[in-house]
Design a protein around this motif. Sequence first.
Motif, PDB file in Angstrom:
ATOM      1  N   ASP A  37       0.812  -1.218   0.000  1.00 35.74           N
ATOM      2  CA  ASP A  37       0.000   0.000   0.000  1.00 35.74           C
ATOM      3  C   ASP A  37       0.844   1.267   0.000  1.00 35.74           C
ATOM      4  OD1 ASP A  37      -2.297  -1.511  -0.051  1.00 35.74           O
ATOM      5  OD2 ASP A  37      -2.777  -1.222   2.072  1.00 35.74           O
ATOM      6  N   SER A  38       2.132   1.143   0.253  1.00 35.87           N
ATOM      7  CA  SER A  38       3.014   2.313   0.219  1.00 35.87           C
ATOM      8  C   SER A  38       3.274   2.665  -1.244  1.00 35.87           C
ATOM      9  CB  SER A  38       4.340   2.011   0.929  1.00 35.87           C
ATOM     10  OG  SER A  38       5.199   1.240   0.105  1.00 35.87           O
ATOM     11  N   HIS A  39       3.830   3.837  -1.472  1.00 36.77           N
ATOM     12  CA  HIS A  39       4.162   4.219  -2.847  1.00 36.77           C
ATOM     13  C   HIS A  39       5.524   3.681  -3.283  1.00 36.77           C
ATOM     14  CE1 HIS A  39       6.334   7.224  -0.545  1.00 36.77           C
ATOM     15  NE2 HIS A  39       7.091   7.378  -1.611  1.00 36.77           N
ATOM     16  N   LEU A  40       6.216   2.968  -2.387  1.00 38.69           N
ATOM     17  CA  LEU A  40       7.528   2.421  -2.712  1.00 38.69           C
ATOM     18  C   LEU A  40       7.386   1.086  -3.431  1.00 38.69           C
ATOM     19  CD1 LEU A  40       9.312   3.164   0.682  1.00 38.69           C
ATOM     20  CD2 LEU A  40       9.477   4.475  -1.452  1.00 38.69           C
ATOM     21  N   ALA A  41       8.352   0.783  -4.271  1.00 38.95           N
ATOM     22  CA  ALA A  41       8.373  -0.522  -4.946  1.00 38.95           C
ATOM     23  C   ALA A  41       8.838  -1.572  -3.948  1.00 38.95           C
ATOM     24  CB  ALA A  41       9.307  -0.472  -6.157  1.00 38.95           C
ATOM     25  N   THR A  42       8.061  -2.628  -3.817  1.00 40.47           N
ATOM     26  CA  THR A  42       8.421  -3.698  -2.894  1.00 40.47           C
ATOM     27  C   THR A  42       8.286  -5.040  -3.591  1.00 40.47           C
ATOM     28  OG1 THR A  42       6.161  -3.897  -2.012  1.00 40.47           O
ATOM     29  CG2 THR A  42       7.646  -2.388  -0.866  1.00 40.47           C
ATOM     30  N   THR A  43       9.141  -5.978  -3.183  1.00 38.67           N
ATOM     31  CA  THR A  43       9.112  -7.326  -3.734  1.00 38.67           C
ATOM     32  C   THR A  43       9.171  -8.310  -2.582  1.00 38.67           C
ATOM     33  OG1 THR A  43      10.348  -6.548  -5.670  1.00 38.67           O
ATOM     34  CG2 THR A  43      10.243  -8.926  -5.316  1.00 38.67           C
ATOM     35  N   LEU A  44       8.129  -9.108  -2.431  1.00 38.48           N
ATOM     36  CA  LEU A  44       8.107 -10.155  -1.423  1.00 38.48           C
ATOM     37  C   LEU A  44       8.928 -11.334  -1.934  1.00 38.48           C
ATOM     38  CD1 LEU A  44       6.840 -11.363   1.220  1.00 38.48           C
ATOM     39  CD2 LEU A  44       4.991 -12.210  -0.252  1.00 38.48           C
ATOM     40  N   ILE A  51      12.714  -3.532  -0.468  1.00 40.69           N
ATOM     41  CA  ILE A  51      12.087  -2.218  -0.601  1.00 40.69           C
ATOM     42  C   ILE A  51      13.025  -1.332  -1.403  1.00 40.69           C
ATOM     43  CG2 ILE A  51      11.061  -0.255   0.603  1.00 40.69           C
ATOM     44  CD1 ILE A  51      10.931  -2.104   3.117  1.00 40.69           C
ATOM     45  N   ASP A  52      12.485  -0.647  -2.396  1.00 34.40           N
ATOM     46  CA  ASP A  52      13.247   0.154  -3.347  1.00 34.40           C
ATOM     47  C   ASP A  52      12.784   1.604  -3.230  1.00 34.40           C
ATOM     48  OD1 ASP A  52      14.365   1.296  -5.660  1.00 34.40           O
ATOM     49  OD2 ASP A  52      13.658  -0.288  -6.994  1.00 34.40           O
ATOM     50  N   GLY A  53      13.689   2.516  -2.840  1.00 37.82           N
ATOM     51  CA  GLY A  53      13.296   3.912  -2.756  1.00 37.82           C
ATOM     52  C   GLY A  53      14.293   4.778  -2.024  1.00 37.82           C
ATOM     53  N   PRO A  54      13.933   6.034  -1.749  1.00 37.23           N
ATOM     54  CA  PRO A  54      14.805   6.938  -1.007  1.00 37.23           C
ATOM     55  C   PRO A  54      15.031   6.435   0.426  1.00 37.23           C
ATOM     56  CG  PRO A  54      13.058   8.159  -2.118  1.00 37.23           C
ATOM     57  CD  PRO A  54      12.714   6.701  -2.219  1.00 37.23           C
ATOM     58  N   TRP A  55      16.251   6.576   0.907  1.00 41.31           N
ATOM     59  CA  TRP A  55      16.670   6.062   2.216  1.00 41.31           C
ATOM     60  C   TRP A  55      15.672   6.380   3.324  1.00 41.31           C
ATOM     61  CZ3 TRP A  55      21.156   3.359   3.675  1.00 41.31           C
ATOM     62  CH2 TRP A  55      21.346   3.231   5.041  1.00 41.31           C
TER      63      TRP A  55
END
Length: 108
Positions: A37-44, A51-55
Amino acid sequence: MAPVTIHCLADVCLIPIGTGSASVSDEVTKITKLAQDSHLATTLHSAGTTIDGPWNEVMDLIGQMHQILHDSGVVRIQSDIRVGTRTDKNQSPQDKIDVVQSKLKNLA
């Protein structure tokens, strides 16, 4: 000091302790829903989530993962977090996998 905005990839595995069950699928489901549900790219994956995004945003999401589990009654959580950063190029988790897969094909 300014916020840390460097891009990162973080592999995160939250380990709830003292839940009374060897299974952690309920807890994994809660934090996976939060991540998706976050706007960050995530891969289970089988041992956690990438989690892919700004620190700062990645670290904030990891904190939210802890909070949601504590709010659901988990009193102790241990996390394994591995974070990688690069400044020479942007690279997604899939990009990293694709490079290795390509090199494996060339070994044959």
